[in-house]
Design a protein around this motif. Sequence first.
Motif: not given
Length: 251
Positions: A208-216
């Motif tokens: 989840q952390s990776l996906l949110e940071l990828e979006a940013l």
Amino acid sequence: MINFFRKIRQNLLSEGKTAKYLKYAAGEIILVVIGILIALSINNWNTDRKNAALTRSYYVQILQDLEKEKVLMTDANLHIDSFFTRLQSYKDTFKEPDISIWGATVGIGKVFSTEAGQGWNLETNTNTIYTLINTGDIKLIPTEIRNMILDFRYKQAGLLDYAKSQSVIISNASIVTEKLYGGADLPTRIGNQPKLLAYFNEEKIALQSLLELEALLYEEALLLKNAYKRSLDLIEDIEAIKTVINEELTK
């Protein structure tokens, strides 16, 4: 002088020389008109001379402002280049087999460095253009150059508005992410904290952390890519404006 002309008119009238009086009066009127026209011509010449000097002064200031603006944009684009170099380095990590989700997350943090956050300067150095518009002196600038300046100002304002609005969106989203997963320097601070490491090593949390940071990261890259292209366009406009202004200054 007025008394002199008045005496002439009185003498002509007293002697009954009406025709001569009318001719004299007409001549006097013509002289007055000529005097007024000469005075207006001198006044217009003085005004034109002052306006020409003011315009040249504006030209010099505009050139100085545009050069500062070009330096700012060029420097900002160098930082953007650095950002995309780090971004490519992060993408290249996925070529390696079996990288950990947490390791990838740490890699994103390296892309979002302090340098990257400070790299793109939104300030401008075109104060003279603001002065021309606010004082109305923009009318002193020839139509061709005036249109180029106003078009540049319009595109510059559009770039700033776009960058600021997108930055607000990214900033708001990053605040939410940081509340859940901490800042980019978190890994260096929790290296000797087993319980915290266990939490972030949970696959669901890490993913989840990776996906949110990828979006940013995607939004940041999109902003900088568009800003880079638009600033290059503005730099071309700067060079074009400088060329026509220098031509005016050499006349």
